[in-house]
Design an enzyme around this catalytic site. Sequence first.
Site, PDB file in Angstrom:
ATOM      1  N   ARG A 102      18.559 -26.938 -25.424  1.00  0.00           N
ATOM      2  CA  ARG A 102      19.099 -26.638 -24.095  1.00  0.00           C
ATOM      3  C   ARG A 102      20.454 -27.325 -23.976  1.00  0.00           C
ATOM      4  NH1 ARG A 102      15.365 -30.548 -20.154  1.00  0.00           N
ATOM      5  NH2 ARG A 102      16.394 -32.470 -20.772  1.00  0.00           N
ATOM      6  N   ASN A 123      21.645 -28.700 -14.202  1.00  0.00           N
ATOM      7  CA  ASN A 123      20.659 -29.774 -14.362  1.00  0.00           C
ATOM      8  C   ASN A 123      21.233 -30.874 -15.251  1.00  0.00           C
ATOM      9  OD1 ASN A 123      17.704 -30.530 -13.910  1.00  0.00           O
ATOM     10  ND2 ASN A 123      17.905 -30.796 -16.125  1.00  0.00           N
ATOM     11  N   GLU A 124      21.274 -32.067 -14.719  1.00  0.00           N
ATOM     12  CA  GLU A 124      21.730 -33.224 -15.509  1.00  0.00           C
ATOM     13  C   GLU A 124      22.934 -32.882 -16.390  1.00  0.00           C
ATOM     14  OE1 GLU A 124      18.367 -34.780 -17.645  1.00  0.00           O
ATOM     15  OE2 GLU A 124      17.678 -35.904 -15.924  1.00  0.00           O
ATOM     16  N   GLU A 159      13.548 -36.099  -9.904  1.00  0.00           N
ATOM     17  CA  GLU A 159      12.553 -36.064 -10.982  1.00  0.00           C
ATOM     18  C   GLU A 159      12.036 -37.462 -11.244  1.00  0.00           C
ATOM     19  OE1 GLU A 159      13.964 -34.571 -14.703  1.00  0.00           O
ATOM     20  OE2 GLU A 159      14.971 -32.858 -13.803  1.00  0.00           O
ATOM     21  N   TRP A 166       9.693 -38.654 -24.597  1.00  0.00           N
ATOM     22  CA  TRP A 166      10.935 -38.876 -25.349  1.00  0.00           C
ATOM     23  C   TRP A 166      11.177 -40.319 -25.740  1.00  0.00           C
ATOM     24  CZ3 TRP A 166      13.194 -41.875 -21.732  1.00  0.00           C
ATOM     25  CH2 TRP A 166      13.004 -41.555 -20.369  1.00  0.00           C
ATOM     26  N   LYS A 172       5.692 -30.315 -24.016  1.00  0.00           N
ATOM     27  CA  LYS A 172       4.270 -30.097 -23.716  1.00  0.00           C
ATOM     28  C   LYS A 172       3.480 -31.401 -23.645  1.00  0.00           C
ATOM     29  CE  LYS A 172       3.148 -28.785 -28.513  1.00  0.00           C
ATOM     30  NZ  LYS A 172       4.543 -28.924 -29.021  1.00  0.00           N
ATOM     31  N   PHE A 173       4.024 -32.477 -24.209  1.00  0.00           N
ATOM     32  CA  PHE A 173       3.332 -33.764 -24.090  1.00  0.00           C
ATOM     33  C   PHE A 173       3.957 -34.647 -23.012  1.00  0.00           C
ATOM     34  CE2 PHE A 173       2.283 -32.538 -28.540  1.00  0.00           C
ATOM     35  CZ  PHE A 173       0.946 -32.259 -28.273  1.00  0.00           C
TER      36      PHE A 173
HETATM   37  C1  GAL Z   1      15.072 -34.632 -17.470  1.00  0.00           C
HETATM   38  C2  GAL Z   1      15.283 -33.149 -17.327  1.00  0.00           C
HETATM   39  C3  GAL Z   1      13.981 -32.401 -17.197  1.00  0.00           C
HETATM   40  C4  GAL Z   1      12.999 -32.890 -18.208  1.00  0.00           C
HETATM   41  C5  GAL Z   1      12.794 -34.362 -18.002  1.00  0.00           C
HETATM   42  C6  GAL Z   1      11.780 -34.968 -18.922  1.00  0.00           C
HETATM   43  O1  GAL Z   1      16.104 -35.183 -18.195  1.00  0.00           O
HETATM   44  O2  GAL Z   1      16.102 -32.862 -16.234  1.00  0.00           O
HETATM   45  O3  GAL Z   1      14.231 -31.025 -17.369  1.00  0.00           O
HETATM   46  O4  GAL Z   1      13.488 -32.637 -19.481  1.00  0.00           O
HETATM   47  O5  GAL Z   1      14.001 -35.023 -18.237  1.00  0.00           O
HETATM   48  O6  GAL Z   1      11.659 -36.358 -18.710  1.00  0.00           O
END
Ligand code: GAL
Length: 664
Positions: free
Chosen positions: A122, A160-161, A314, A322, A363-364
């Site tokens: 993305r 987004n970001e 968020e 991650w 997915k996780f």
């Molecule tokens: C943000 C993002 C989201 C998702 C999320 C996961 O950086 O805007 O789409 O990827 O992290 O933590």
Amino acid sequence: MNASHPSQRRSLDAVTRGRVLFGGDYNPEQWPEETWREDVRLMRRARVTSVTLGVFSWSTIEPEPGAREFRWLDTLMDLMHDHGIDVVLATPTASPPPWMGRLHPDTLPRDADGRTEWWGGRQHFSHSSATYRRYAAAITEDLAARYAGHPALTLWHINNEYCTYDHGDEAAAAFRRWLRERYGTLDALNTAWGTAFWSQGYDTWDGVLPPRRAHYLTNPAQLLDFRRFTSDMLLECFRAERDIVRRHTPHLPVTTNFMPLWSGQDAWRWAGEEDVVSVDLYPDPRDPLGAQHGALVQDMTRSQAGGGPWMLMEQAAGPVNWRGVNHPKPRGLNRLWSLQAVARGADAIHYFQWRQSRQGAEKFHSGMVSHAGEHGRTFQEVVELGADLARIGPEVAGRRVGADIAVLHDWDAWWASAQDGRPSARVDLPDVLHAWHRALWEAHLTTDFAHPEHDLGGYRLVVVPQLYALTDAATDHLLAYVRAGGTLVSGFLTGVADQDDRVREGGMDARLRALFGIRTLHEWWPLEAGETAPCDGFDGTLWSEEIESDDTADETIPYVGGELDGLPAVLRRGRAWYLSTLPEPDALRALLTRIATDAGVRPVLAGLPADVEAVRRGDLLFLLHHGREPVVVDVPGTHHDLLTGTAHTDRVPLGRYGAVVLRS
Ligand code: GAL
């Protein structure tokens, strides 16, 4: 300069209408329609007020160039409205469909090594690409036209970001245009970049490039301007979409979600272009200072919102996917950290994402509805939090958090300092900011953040953890603040360079040296990991300095032993303090507490147990317990906890991860 003009903003109040919003990113295109019905049922159970649709929906809406598939979105907008759920509608421009890169390779960004960032992930778009911008504008136009009158739509979420870079050819041309506008002439550019060093003088604009792979260190002023340029180009992309949606819905506010302390965007400038400031926040549940990181980001976001309400766009209901090891949130932590955001001014608690994906790269990553579903602990806790927010919303929404202390932060100074070829690669501005904010947070001193040229008149204490580069105007502004009776405390590596990253004569701005009582700054003595600089009463870390005072200081704390023995580690001249090292955490807290007390700043509450955070929002007192053992907090008088309806007199018990919202 004042980055934010709250009065001109289409405010978040119009969206919240006396509620604290609760919801998240909703990506229903991953699911069959039956699941949408189930989603709505569960959203109602959790008292979800709002969802963000469309963030990454570009290929679903425009499966081939110029096509428009809006029916699924029509259905969802209606479904949300029928169930009383507001829609935050996102422009899908953060992730172009594969056809775009295939048909228009010019839309793909290149890194400094010339490597293309391909589709398949993305955010593979070049901010400078005219083709990308044309497609982004077209889909934004059609989205806005289609849903302008839809009753579910309450807020626009652009992209987004924003976080991309581009070192490719179209970006190079844009960089040159940007530089011409900034400098006017090539001579001025050569002067600002100091190109006389290493034979870098430019004879034509065409020779000027974004920083690309080079044999050795790249020109620092070039790097600095490239960071400014990148932030500005992304801002242009944001503005273009914002202006389109505003044309269709002038009454609706517009936001884009920041990443916390993200170096790619000058968030002060950006915030001034938004109606609603929003941020994404993912502290590590295992990090003992996770709550402090949260508080820092929340304080900074509130400040970017001009002190008014902001949106937590968020967070994660459970683990992210991650980090190297991704920990879930223990029972109660999701609620506690959400209430912390509310305490520090958030009027919206949203998540990534509503329903945990079963496919795709995330997915996780948890969702509000995890793989365990309706009966899973995560969703149960989401339901409980939804009820809590519904209960306190009318009392909380719109109230402001007051602060007597401003911590200064500036992206230009950060960009200039975060480069190779410095005295110490161990000095990292975010770490330094965290260390100073931590000291204030642990002392229960509420802080705002501010840009060095913001109006500081309302603050009793201004704290500068580190501003490596300062313009003349910013320097004068700080001096005027002290002259007008303010207390200023500054950390090391402040006022070293000007706006072009040109080192000030004497290694530190002469006006600041005079302010702090420094005659000569002989040498910096950066410290290795684990090394300390013993001072009278504490250990310095990270950095130390060989300073000769000009004997006007009212107070000094000396280094003890070693090469710097007897020289001042800390100087105070009147109401101006300079710290030439980073005191260990307890010492920094003690020193800042003393300075704050002298400046007339009081902690939110005295005598709090360790692990309990106290924040006042309007006349409400939030107590947040970050520990696992039950504690009792002394709060004189009788108070009503809005979360439980319970009255407490003088003593407020808090269980593991407990929270109360008290009205006296
Ligand atoms: C943000 C993002 C989201 C998702 C999320 C996961 O950086 O805007 O789409 O990827 O992290 O933590």
